[in-house]
Design a protein around this motif. Structure first.
Motif, PDB file in Angstrom:
ATOM      1  N   GLY A  21       0.830  -1.194   0.000  1.00 56.52           N
ATOM      2  CA  GLY A  21       0.000   0.000   0.000  1.00 56.52           C
ATOM      3  C   GLY A  21       0.863   1.241   0.000  1.00 56.52           C
ATOM      4  O   GLY A  21       2.091   1.166   0.014  1.00 56.52           O
ATOM      5  N   GLY A  22       0.210   2.407  -0.001  1.00 62.13           N
ATOM      6  CA  GLY A  22       1.000   3.621   0.012  1.00 62.13           C
ATOM      7  C   GLY A  22       0.174   4.883  -0.105  1.00 62.13           C
ATOM      8  O   GLY A  22      -1.057   4.838  -0.252  1.00 62.13           O
ATOM      9  N   ILE A  23       0.860   6.020  -0.026  1.00 67.78           N
ATOM     10  CA  ILE A  23       0.249   7.343  -0.148  1.00 67.78           C
ATOM     11  C   ILE A  23       0.951   8.062  -1.296  1.00 67.78           C
ATOM     12  O   ILE A  23       2.185   8.052  -1.392  1.00 67.78           O
ATOM     13  N   GLY A  24       0.181   8.707  -2.169  1.00 68.82           N
ATOM     14  CA  GLY A  24       0.747   9.501  -3.259  1.00 68.82           C
ATOM     15  C   GLY A  24       0.176  10.909  -3.233  1.00 68.82           C
ATOM     16  O   GLY A  24      -1.045  11.086  -3.199  1.00 68.82           O
ATOM     17  N   VAL A  25       1.053  11.918  -3.221  1.00 64.83           N
ATOM     18  CA  VAL A  25       0.620  13.315  -3.169  1.00 64.83           C
ATOM     19  C   VAL A  25       1.304  14.074  -4.299  1.00 64.83           C
ATOM     20  O   VAL A  25       2.521  13.966  -4.477  1.00 64.83           O
ATOM     21  N   PRO A  26       0.540  14.853  -5.108  1.00 63.25           N
ATOM     22  CA  PRO A  26       1.172  15.609  -6.201  1.00 63.25           C
ATOM     23  C   PRO A  26       2.097  16.699  -5.668  1.00 63.25           C
ATOM     24  O   PRO A  26       1.824  17.313  -4.633  1.00 63.25           O
ATOM     25  N   ILE A  27       3.188  16.918  -6.383  1.00 63.72           N
ATOM     26  CA  ILE A  27       4.124  18.000  -6.067  1.00 63.72           C
ATOM     27  C   ILE A  27       3.875  19.117  -7.065  1.00 63.72           C
ATOM     28  O   ILE A  27       4.018  18.934  -8.269  1.00 63.72           O
ATOM     29  N   GLY A  28       3.494  20.290  -6.578  1.00 71.26           N
ATOM     30  CA  GLY A  28       3.234  21.421  -7.457  1.00 71.26           C
ATOM     31  C   GLY A  28       1.809  21.413  -7.948  1.00 71.26           C
ATOM     32  O   GLY A  28       1.036  20.481  -7.721  1.00 71.26           O
ATOM     33  N   HIS A  29       1.477  22.512  -8.620  1.00 73.47           N
ATOM     34  CA  HIS A  29       0.136  22.634  -9.209  1.00 73.47           C
ATOM     35  C   HIS A  29       0.266  23.596 -10.390  1.00 73.47           C
ATOM     36  O   HIS A  29       0.883  24.636 -10.313  1.00 73.47           O
ATOM     37  N   PRO A  31       2.041  23.816 -13.382  1.00 73.48           N
ATOM     38  CA  PRO A  31       1.916  22.376 -13.621  1.00 73.48           C
ATOM     39  C   PRO A  31       2.267  21.551 -12.387  1.00 73.48           C
ATOM     40  O   PRO A  31       2.820  22.053 -11.416  1.00 73.48           O
ATOM     41  N   ILE A  32       1.942  20.266 -12.477  1.00 74.89           N
ATOM     42  CA  ILE A  32       2.383  19.304 -11.471  1.00 74.89           C
ATOM     43  C   ILE A  32       3.732  18.748 -11.911  1.00 74.89           C
ATOM     44  O   ILE A  32       3.879  18.261 -13.021  1.00 74.89           O
ATOM     45  N   TRP A  33       4.742  18.873 -11.060  1.00 76.16           N
ATOM     46  CA  TRP A  33       6.096  18.423 -11.412  1.00 76.16           C
ATOM     47  C   TRP A  33       6.280  16.921 -11.215  1.00 76.16           C
ATOM     48  O   TRP A  33       7.106  16.294 -11.852  1.00 76.16           O
ATOM     49  N   GLY A  34       5.526  16.366 -10.276  1.00 76.15           N
ATOM     50  CA  GLY A  34       5.715  14.946 -10.003  1.00 76.15           C
ATOM     51  C   GLY A  34       4.834  14.520  -8.847  1.00 76.15           C
ATOM     52  O   GLY A  34       3.897  15.223  -8.462  1.00 76.15           O
ATOM     53  N   VAL A  35       5.134  13.381  -8.276  1.00 75.10           N
ATOM     54  CA  VAL A  35       4.340  12.833  -7.173  1.00 75.10           C
ATOM     55  C   VAL A  35       5.301  12.359  -6.086  1.00 75.10           C
ATOM     56  O   VAL A  35       6.300  11.693  -6.377  1.00 75.10           O
ATOM     57  N   LEU A  36       5.001  12.733  -4.850  1.00 73.91           N
ATOM     58  CA  LEU A  36       5.749  12.226  -3.702  1.00 73.91           C
ATOM     59  C   LEU A  36       4.988  11.045  -3.125  1.00 73.91           C
ATOM     60  O   LEU A  36       3.802  11.167  -2.806  1.00 73.91           O
ATOM     61  N   THR A  37       5.643   9.912  -3.022  1.00 77.47           N
ATOM     62  CA  THR A  37       4.957   8.707  -2.545  1.00 77.47           C
ATOM     63  C   THR A  37       5.651   8.138  -1.312  1.00 77.47           C
ATOM     64  O   THR A  37       6.874   8.248  -1.160  1.00 77.47           O
ATOM     65  N   ALA A  38       4.849   7.564  -0.438  1.00 74.04           N
ATOM     66  CA  ALA A  38       5.346   6.801   0.711  1.00 74.04           C
ATOM     67  C   ALA A  38       4.657   5.443   0.658  1.00 74.04           C
ATOM     68  O   ALA A  38       3.430   5.375   0.523  1.00 74.04           O
ATOM     69  N   HIS A  39       5.421   4.378   0.758  1.00 75.02           N
ATOM     70  CA  HIS A  39       4.863   3.037   0.575  1.00 75.02           C
ATOM     71  C   HIS A  39       4.971   2.211   1.860  1.00 75.02           C
ATOM     72  O   HIS A  39       5.853   2.432   2.700  1.00 75.02           O
ATOM     73  N   VAL A  57       5.239  17.741   3.259  1.00 74.21           N
ATOM     74  CA  VAL A  57       6.531  17.638   2.576  1.00 74.21           C
ATOM     75  C   VAL A  57       6.393  18.014   1.108  1.00 74.21           C
ATOM     76  O   VAL A  57       7.228  18.733   0.543  1.00 74.21           O
ATOM     77  N   ALA A  58       5.313  17.551   0.459  1.00 76.36           N
ATOM     78  CA  ALA A  58       5.073  17.895  -0.944  1.00 76.36           C
ATOM     79  C   ALA A  58       4.894  19.398  -1.115  1.00 76.36           C
ATOM     80  O   ALA A  58       5.342  19.987  -2.107  1.00 76.36           O
ATOM     81  N   ALA A  59       4.220  20.045  -0.159  1.00 74.99           N
ATOM     82  CA  ALA A  59       4.027  21.495  -0.226  1.00 74.99           C
ATOM     83  C   ALA A  59       5.354  22.235  -0.123  1.00 74.99           C
ATOM     84  O   ALA A  59       5.580  23.231  -0.821  1.00 74.99           O
ATOM     85  N   VAL A  60       6.236  21.761   0.754  1.00 74.00           N
ATOM     86  CA  VAL A  60       7.565  22.376   0.875  1.00 74.00           C
ATOM     87  C   VAL A  60       8.339  22.231  -0.437  1.00 74.00           C
ATOM     88  O   VAL A  60       8.975  23.184  -0.920  1.00 74.00           O
ATOM     89  N   LEU A  65      10.484  24.424  -5.537  1.00 77.73           N
ATOM     90  CA  LEU A  65      10.580  24.339  -6.992  1.00 77.73           C
ATOM     91  C   LEU A  65      10.073  25.617  -7.653  1.00 77.73           C
ATOM     92  O   LEU A  65      10.651  26.092  -8.634  1.00 77.73           O
ATOM     93  N   GLU A  66       9.001  26.197  -7.126  1.00 83.15           N
ATOM     94  CA  GLU A  66       8.487  27.449  -7.667  1.00 83.15           C
ATOM     95  C   GLU A  66       9.520  28.565  -7.511  1.00 83.15           C
ATOM     96  O   GLU A  66       9.708  29.389  -8.415  1.00 83.15           O
TER      97      GLU A  66
END
Length: 242
Positions: A21-29, A31-39, A57-60, A65-66
């Protein structure tokens, strides 16, 4: 929460690594640069504070990146000519200084061409500023098309351009580039214009400003002989026509 039951996303990579299982959170908005995941090794429900932590963490990362992108845009604007998109004098001097440093270490040679449109003031008077700008853009495109991949084309200001050629074997390399700079047609029906070119080649320890000054003086010598000419500033070479 459970990779085996997930139908929204592809999970083959998770299965290959034995993840349940895991958690996926988009990085950026936008555009979205990527996804931060924890499994997790085994399937299990995600806890609210775990999602909040990964989201923080994704918000930081998004903010960082911005800021980096904003700094890169600002640096690009400060080092490039807004009309032609070419490197400006500041960036040209940076690259020339680096090329001269490498030449000093390796015993190589560096060349600079200074290019100036002939009778640009009259062109502006005849075509207007928009026509003059079109001629400068056309010349910039022409210069980009004739140089080597390692060369730099820059706009020094007004109707004056520079080509930096690192690691040349001698004047013949640079003359070949000058020979490829043909007349520039700024606008269909307005007739071609020409450019005068000054060339300086060095294997000695000189400053970027000195090398540009040598090429600039050679350019004025070329201009004095007539439009569309080039001249060399080199101890064993004399100027010639283009």
């Amino acid at each position: 929460p459970d990779r085996a039951r997930e139908r929204r996303f592809a999970t083959a990579d998770m299965a290959a690594h034995g993840l349940g299982g895991g958690i996926g959170v988009p990085i950026g908005h936008d555009p979205i640069w990527g996804v931060l995941t924890a499994h997790f090794a085994r399937p299990r429900p995600t806890r609210e504070h775990e999602v909040a932590f990964v989201s923080a963490v994704a918000a930081v990362l998004s903010t960082a990146l911005e800021r980096i992108e904003a700094e890169e845009r600002l640096r690009h604007r400060s080092l490039h000519d807004p009309l032609t998109g070419l490197p400006n004098r500041t960036l040209a001097l940076e690259r020339l200084n680096a090329a001269l440093d490498r030449a000093a270490r390796t015993g190589g040679r560096v060349a600079v061409l200074v290019i100036d449109l002939d009778n640009f003031r009259h062109l502006n008077a005849r075509l207007g500023h928009a026509g003059g700008d079109a001629a400068l853009i056309r010349l910039a495109d022409r210069l980009r098309s004739v140089v080597r991949p390692t060369d730099t084309v820059a706009r020094l200001g007004g109707d004056e351009f520079l080509i930096l050629c690192p690691a040349v074997t001698g004047p013949a390399d640079v003359i070949a580039i000058a020979d490829r700079i043909a007349t520039v047609d700024p606008h269909p029906g307005d007739g071609p214009i020409t450019a005068s070119i000054g060339i300086a080649v060095t294997g000695a320890a000189v400053s970027p400003h000195e090398l540009i000054h040598h090429a600039d003086r050679a350019m004025y010598r070329a201009k004095a002989t007539g439009p569309g000419q080039y001249a060399l500033h080199h101890p064993d070479t004399h100027g010639t026509g283009l």
